[in-house]
Every structure is written in structure tokens, then in C-alpha cells.
Design a protein around this motif. Structure first.
Motif, PDB file in Angstrom:
ATOM      1  N   ALA A 127       0.813  -1.217   0.000  1.00  0.00           N
ATOM      2  CA  ALA A 127       0.000   0.000   0.000  1.00  0.00           C
ATOM      3  C   ALA A 127       0.846   1.267   0.000  1.00  0.00           C
ATOM      4  N   ILE A 128       1.945   1.251   0.738  1.00  0.00           N
ATOM      5  CA  ILE A 128       2.694   2.502   0.908  1.00  0.00           C
ATOM      6  C   ILE A 128       3.980   2.552   0.087  1.00  0.00           C
ATOM      7  N   ALA A 129       4.549   1.401  -0.212  1.00  0.00           N
ATOM      8  CA  ALA A 129       5.878   1.387  -0.832  1.00  0.00           C
ATOM      9  C   ALA A 129       5.913   0.670  -2.175  1.00  0.00           C
ATOM     10  N   GLY A 130       4.780   0.403  -2.766  1.00  0.00           N
ATOM     11  CA  GLY A 130       4.734  -0.335  -4.028  1.00  0.00           C
ATOM     12  C   GLY A 130       5.521   0.311  -5.153  1.00  0.00           C
ATOM     13  N   ASP A 131       5.678   1.636  -5.100  1.00  0.00           N
ATOM     14  CA  ASP A 131       6.431   2.350  -6.138  1.00  0.00           C
ATOM     15  C   ASP A 131       7.858   2.672  -5.717  1.00  0.00           C
ATOM     16  N   PHE A 132       8.251   2.255  -4.533  1.00  0.00           N
ATOM     17  CA  PHE A 132       9.605   2.546  -4.054  1.00  0.00           C
ATOM     18  C   PHE A 132      10.623   1.709  -4.824  1.00  0.00           C
ATOM     19  N   PRO A 133      11.856   2.216  -4.925  1.00  0.00           N
ATOM     20  CA  PRO A 133      12.893   1.409  -5.577  1.00  0.00           C
ATOM     21  C   PRO A 133      13.142   0.115  -4.797  1.00  0.00           C
ATOM     22  N   HIS A 134      13.370  -0.949  -5.520  1.00  0.00           N
ATOM     23  CA  HIS A 134      13.711  -2.265  -4.952  1.00  0.00           C
ATOM     24  C   HIS A 134      12.556  -2.911  -4.181  1.00  0.00           C
ATOM     25  N   PHE A 135      11.321  -2.470  -4.469  1.00  0.00           N
ATOM     26  CA  PHE A 135      10.166  -3.051  -3.777  1.00  0.00           C
ATOM     27  C   PHE A 135      10.094  -4.562  -3.993  1.00  0.00           C
ATOM     28  N   GLU A 136      10.260  -4.999  -5.247  1.00  0.00           N
ATOM     29  CA  GLU A 136      10.161  -6.437  -5.541  1.00  0.00           C
ATOM     30  C   GLU A 136      11.244  -7.225  -4.811  1.00  0.00           C
ATOM     31  N   GLU A 137      12.457  -6.700  -4.802  1.00  0.00           N
ATOM     32  CA  GLU A 137      13.555  -7.378  -4.096  1.00  0.00           C
ATOM     33  C   GLU A 137      13.265  -7.441  -2.595  1.00  0.00           C
ATOM     34  N   ALA A 138      12.721  -6.367  -2.055  1.00  0.00           N
ATOM     35  CA  ALA A 138      12.389  -6.347  -0.626  1.00  0.00           C
ATOM     36  C   ALA A 138      11.353  -7.417  -0.299  1.00  0.00           C
ATOM     37  N   THR A 139      10.340  -7.557  -1.147  1.00  0.00           N
ATOM     38  CA  THR A 139       9.320  -8.573  -0.873  1.00  0.00           C
ATOM     39  C   THR A 139       9.878  -9.984  -1.037  1.00  0.00           C
ATOM     40  N   ARG A 140      10.778 -10.179  -1.987  1.00  0.00           N
ATOM     41  CA  ARG A 140      11.412 -11.498  -2.119  1.00  0.00           C
ATOM     42  C   ARG A 140      12.177 -11.852  -0.850  1.00  0.00           C
ATOM     43  N   ARG A 141      12.924 -10.897  -0.345  1.00  0.00           N
ATOM     44  CA  ARG A 141      13.708 -11.144   0.882  1.00  0.00           C
ATOM     45  C   ARG A 141      12.807 -11.289   2.103  1.00  0.00           C
ATOM     46  N   LEU A 142      11.694 -10.559   2.100  1.00  0.00           N
ATOM     47  CA  LEU A 142      10.728 -10.677   3.198  1.00  0.00           C
ATOM     48  C   LEU A 142      10.218 -12.109   3.295  1.00  0.00           C
ATOM     49  N   PHE A 143       9.780 -12.669   2.160  1.00  0.00           N
ATOM     50  CA  PHE A 143       9.217 -14.019   2.174  1.00  0.00           C
ATOM     51  C   PHE A 143      10.276 -15.116   2.166  1.00  0.00           C
ATOM     52  N   ALA A 144      11.532 -14.758   1.894  1.00  0.00           N
ATOM     53  CA  ALA A 144      12.626 -15.724   1.987  1.00  0.00           C
ATOM     54  C   ALA A 144      13.137 -15.822   3.427  1.00  0.00           C
ATOM     55  N   ASP A 145      12.502 -15.063   4.322  1.00  0.00           N
ATOM     56  CA  ASP A 145      12.897 -15.048   5.735  1.00  0.00           C
ATOM     57  C   ASP A 145      14.360 -14.632   5.880  1.00  0.00           C
ATOM     58  N   ASP A 146      14.706 -13.549   5.188  1.00  0.00           N
ATOM     59  CA  ASP A 146      16.063 -12.999   5.180  1.00  0.00           C
ATOM     60  C   ASP A 146      16.019 -11.595   5.797  1.00  0.00           C
ATOM     61  N   PRO A 147      15.974 -11.497   7.138  1.00  0.00           N
ATOM     62  CA  PRO A 147      15.803 -10.188   7.769  1.00  0.00           C
ATOM     63  C   PRO A 147      16.934  -9.208   7.471  1.00  0.00           C
ATOM     64  N   ASP A 148      18.166  -9.697   7.394  1.00  0.00           N
ATOM     65  CA  ASP A 148      19.287  -8.797   7.094  1.00  0.00           C
ATOM     66  C   ASP A 148      19.190  -8.273   5.660  1.00  0.00           C
ATOM     67  N   GLY A 149      18.888  -9.161   4.711  1.00  0.00           N
ATOM     68  CA  GLY A 149      18.734  -8.748   3.320  1.00  0.00           C
ATOM     69  C   GLY A 149      17.548  -7.810   3.154  1.00  0.00           C
ATOM     70  N   PHE A 150      16.467  -8.084   3.869  1.00  0.00           N
ATOM     71  CA  PHE A 150      15.295  -7.221   3.823  1.00  0.00           C
ATOM     72  C   PHE A 150      15.661  -5.826   4.338  1.00  0.00           C
ATOM     73  N   ALA A 151      16.333  -5.771   5.474  1.00  0.00           N
ATOM     74  CA  ALA A 151      16.714  -4.482   6.065  1.00  0.00           C
ATOM     75  C   ALA A 151      17.640  -3.700   5.140  1.00  0.00           C
ATOM     76  N   SER A 152      18.591  -4.382   4.509  1.00  0.00           N
ATOM     77  CA  SER A 152      19.512  -3.667   3.621  1.00  0.00           C
ATOM     78  C   SER A 152      18.806  -3.194   2.350  1.00  0.00           C
ATOM     79  N   THR A 153      17.819  -3.955   1.875  1.00  0.00           N
ATOM     80  CA  THR A 153      17.094  -3.575   0.668  1.00  0.00           C
ATOM     81  C   THR A 153      16.224  -2.341   0.896  1.00  0.00           C
ATOM     82  N   ILE A 154      15.636  -2.210   2.085  1.00  0.00           N
ATOM     83  CA  ILE A 154      14.753  -1.071   2.347  1.00  0.00           C
ATOM     84  C   ILE A 154      15.491   0.092   3.011  1.00  0.00           C
ATOM     85  N   ALA A 155      16.811  -0.013   3.134  1.00  0.00           N
ATOM     86  CA  ALA A 155      17.589   1.002   3.848  1.00  0.00           C
ATOM     87  C   ALA A 155      17.444   2.410   3.263  1.00  0.00           C
ATOM     88  N   GLY A 156      17.180   2.532   1.977  1.00  0.00           N
ATOM     89  CA  GLY A 156      17.037   3.851   1.364  1.00  0.00           C
ATOM     90  C   GLY A 156      15.628   4.420   1.434  1.00  0.00           C
TER      91      GLY A 156
END
Length: 177
Positions: A127-156
Motif C-alpha cells: 500500500a505505501i511502498a509499491g512504487d519505491f525502488p527495490h520493492f520487488e527485491e524487498a518482498t522477495r527477501r521478506l518471504f525468503a525469511d532474510d531479515p538482514d537482506g530485507f533491512a539492507s534492501t529497504i535502507a534507502g
């Protein structure tokens, strides 16, 4: 988190509280406002008319006799062989079913709570970040249970969006097996 919501305006968290608290605090600032239910990550609509939220009707007065102990009957569809097995268990069918559910929750190892947290976070991010850069990568890492990768992907991303997403990823209290 249950019953509480979080309001965002321009990707900035501006308020948290119950729906009625948010209506009182944010009246006149409705434009561009997104309000999320903390328990589900879903967008909610606030009633800006200021009418109090509907409350549950009062329970009927207690009757004389043996109390029901809060037992609410549910319907379970099982084959006759399942009912036979359940009825042979010590304590009867209800006790056996409770034990089976508790054992399954323990064996789950928190996977169901993690999945619910991921889905809650995904609903918010969509709802809020669908147009943000790297949104797809962030969701992949979210569902891959990769908290460090998720955090680094959404860092910007905006800090409030990052923080709330990380909050939603935490299982609610009482959700543990």
C-alpha cells in the motif's frame, strides 16, 4: 497491536492509537492520509463524522445453574473412525482435540506466526511502498525469511516506513506456541 492503528502522511508516521483516538487527533488532515491496522497491516477507513465506534451489546444476564465455563460449541466434521478414536482417548474428544492442537502448535515452531507477520508486512508495504525502488527485491527477501537482506534492501526508504515494517515483522504477544 490488536485494536490499534498507525497513520502515515507522505510516508511519515504521524499518529498511533485506536480509530477513535486517530479521528480526534487527525480531524482536518484527512487528505493523503493512510491508516493501517497494526494487527493486519491492512488499510482502514476512519469515520470522520465523529460518531462513537459501535460497541458490542451487553451480554445477557447470567442464568441459574451450572455455568458453561466459556465453552462455545463449534462444528467439526470428521469421519466415524475419527470420532471413535477421539472418544477412546483419556478425557474424551474435547481433551484429545485440545492436546492435538497444542502439539501441532508446538511442532509448528513459530512458522505460522512468522508467515502471518510476513503477510501483515507485505500488505503494508504494498500500500505505501509499491512504487519505491527495490520493492520487488524487498518482498522477495521478506518471504525468503532474510531479515538482514530485507533491512539492507529497504535502507534507502523513508525511516518511518522502515521502522513500521520492522515492527510489523515482529510476532504479536501471545502468538507464540
Amino acid at each position: 497491536m490488536t485494536g490499534h492503528c498507525t497513520a502515515f502522511h507522505d510516508n511519515t508516521r504521524i499518529a498511533q492509537g485506536t480509530r477513535s483516538e486517530l479521528v480526534a487527533a487527525l480531524r482536518g488532515r484527512e487528505d493523503g492520509l493512510l491508516v493501517f491496522e497494526d494487527a493486519t497491516g491492512k488499510i482502514v477507513d476512519l469515520d470522520w463524522r465523529g460518531e462513537p465506534e459501535a460497541t458490542a451489546p451487553a451480554p445477557p444476564p447470567r442464568k441459574r445453574g451450572r455455568p458453561k465455563l466459556g465453552v462455545v460449541p463449534r462444528e467439526v466434521t470428521l469421519l466415524p473412525r475419527h470420532w471413535e478414536w477421539l472418544n477412546r482417548q483419556p478425557g474424551g474428544a474435547s481433551r484429545a482435540l485440545r492436546r492435538l492442537v497444542d502439539d501441532a502448535r508446538k511442532a509448528d515452531g513459530g512458522r505460522s506466526a512468522r508467515r502471518a507477520a510476513q503477510e501483515r508486512t507485505y500488505r503494508f508495504l504494498s500500500a505505501i511502498a509499491g512504487d519505491f525502488p527495490h520493492f520487488e527485491e524487498a518482498t522477495r527477501r521478506l518471504f525468503a525469511d532474510d531479515p538482514d537482506g530485507f533491512a539492507s534492501t529497504i535502507a534507502g526508504w523513508p525511516v518511518d516506513v522502515q521502522q513500521y515494517a520492522k515492527t510489523l515483522l515482529q510476532p504479536p504477544e501471545g502468538d507464540e506456541p
